[in-house]
Design a protein around this motif. Structure first.
Motif, PDB file in Angstrom:
ATOM      1  N   HIS A 269       5.351 -11.339  13.675  1.00 25.06           N
ATOM      2  CA  HIS A 269       6.523 -10.296  13.026  1.00 25.06           C
ATOM      3  C   HIS A 269       7.045  -9.570  13.590  1.00 25.06           C
ATOM      4  N   ASP A 270       8.345  -9.554  14.900  1.00 20.59           N
ATOM      5  CA  ASP A 270       8.628  -9.144  15.571  1.00 20.59           C
ATOM      6  C   ASP A 270       7.930  -7.913  16.350  1.00 20.59           C
ATOM      7  N   ILE A 271       6.715  -7.144  16.058  1.00 20.28           N
ATOM      8  CA  ILE A 271       6.550  -6.014  15.574  1.00 20.28           C
ATOM      9  C   ILE A 271       6.432  -5.026  17.958  1.00 20.28           C
ATOM     10  N   GLU A 272       7.383  -5.247  18.194  1.00 20.08           N
ATOM     11  CA  GLU A 272       7.435  -4.807  19.915  1.00 20.08           C
ATOM     12  C   GLU A 272       6.742  -5.660  20.612  1.00 20.08           C
ATOM     13  N   PRO A 273       6.743  -7.511  20.668  1.00 22.80           N
ATOM     14  CA  PRO A 273       6.409  -8.581  21.464  1.00 22.80           C
ATOM     15  C   PRO A 273       6.342  -7.837  22.478  1.00 22.80           C
ATOM     16  N   ARG A 274       6.376  -7.394  22.901  1.00 21.44           N
ATOM     17  CA  ARG A 274       6.354  -7.312  24.541  1.00 21.44           C
ATOM     18  C   ARG A 274       4.990  -5.796  24.918  1.00 21.44           C
ATOM     19  N   LEU A 275       4.852  -4.841  24.175  1.00 20.75           N
ATOM     20  CA  LEU A 275       3.961  -4.170  24.355  1.00 20.75           C
ATOM     21  C   LEU A 275       2.723  -5.158  23.796  1.00 20.75           C
ATOM     22  N   ALA A 276       2.719  -5.889  22.639  1.00 18.78           N
ATOM     23  CA  ALA A 276       1.598  -6.367  21.932  1.00 18.78           C
ATOM     24  C   ALA A 276       0.931  -7.916  22.867  1.00 18.78           C
ATOM     25  N   SER A 277       2.136  -8.200  23.195  1.00 23.19           N
ATOM     26  CA  SER A 277       1.431  -9.059  25.010  1.00 23.19           C
ATOM     27  C   SER A 277       0.921  -8.235  25.886  1.00 23.19           C
TER      28      SER A 277
END
Length: 302
Positions: A269-277
């Motif tokens: 959903h492109d919700i802060e993908p780096r932070l989520a990863s």
């Protein structure tokens, strides 16, 4: 101890195989497919068959729902205080509010509490974490991405999920005695869960870019790995005065690192993908230290 060593070896094997480039990039997707369609249903059919429904089931299933609600209060408040971007709050809520009660949780439960305790973890995962992810999690992801999934879409995702179908079948079959060959078959298939799950998790490990995310990462993992378990230890063990293996396993599940699937949903959903990863990857690595510590605490408390 040998179960814990197995988990660590499988996790490191996944990391090394990814860096060696010996397996295709879609390997983790294939492994996850096998786990979801074969290993996890086998574990559910095997162990839920011996479940005796009681008030403990409600206590176990309630934890992930309370956990997600607590995370919403915490991260919405934190977002206001620290003036975080809306997308950051959404990523932290998804990954900090949902624990890895299946791929990491079940193998860890088996390692620290034995296979007989898996049934409690399955209840937490299927009636709790999975249902929260499929309803509140999907809804929150849609809201922070500007979408609103319909009731029909949510219901369809739930009833077509193989482990959920296995859970429903296992509950119906509780009065039926399994033939010996079926028990052996399910046990052999269930044994694949732990090594495949940790191999998959290790293969998916992405360190990402810590720069610019360190404060948010510390806040998210501080809540997930420390504050949430403390809250449930106080609530279940202190306020409610609950005791027993089922409660101990429920608290252990509350201490799990962020859910891999929640991180994937945030990225999709492109919700802060780096932070989520980062939340998923770093959380899993730290959990190899935090989970033994919590197991020690719970063992002394109970």
């Amino acid at each position: 101890m040998h179960n814990l060593v197995l988990l660590i070896v499988c996790f490191l094997a996944g990391v090394l195989l990814r860096h060696a480039g010996r397996l295709p990039g879609t390997t983790s997707q294939v492994l996850n497919g096998v786990i979801i369609h074969v290993s996890l249903p086998a574990v559910t059919l095997l162990h839920v068959h011996n479940l005796r429904l009681s008030g403990d089931v409600l206590v176990m299933a309630a934890m992930p729902w309370l956990h997600f609600g607590l995370a919403a209060l915490f991260f919405l408040f934190l977002g206001r205080v620290l003036r975080l971007r809306r997308s950051v709050v959404g990523a932290l809520l998804l990954t900090g509010g949902l624990g890895n009660t299946s791929f990491v949780g079940l193998p860890m439960i088996e390692a620290f509490y034995g296979s007989e305790a898996l049934v409690h973890g399955i209840i937490v995962d299927q009636a709790g974490s999975f249902m929260v992810l499929s309803t509140l999690g999907i809804t929150v992801a849609g809201m922070y991405a500007g979408e609103r999934p319909g009731v029909g879409t949510i219901a369809r995702r739930i009833v077509t999920f193989p482990p959920f179908l296995a859970l429903a079948a296992a509950l119906v079959l509780i009065p039926v005695e399994y033939p010996g060959w079926l028990t052996v078959l399910l046990a052999r298939l269930a044994d694949t869960l732990a090594p495949l799950a940790l191999l998959s998790v290790g293969f998916q490990l992405h360190a990402g870019h810590v720069g610019g995310n360190l404060r948010n990462l510390a806040a998210g993992l501080g809540f997930k790995l420390v504050l949430a378990p403390i809250f449930f230890l106080f609530l279940y063990g202190g306020v409610l005065g609950l005791r027993g293996l089922s409660v101990e396993v429920t608290l252990f599940e509350a201490a799990m690192p962020p859910m891999v699937t929640a991180g994937i949903i945030a990225q999709e959903h492109d919700i802060e993908p780096r932070l989520a990863s980062l939340m998923v990857a770093v959380g899993i690595v730290l959990s190899f230290v935090s989970l033994p510590a919590w197991a020690f605490v719970f063992d002394r408390f109970f």
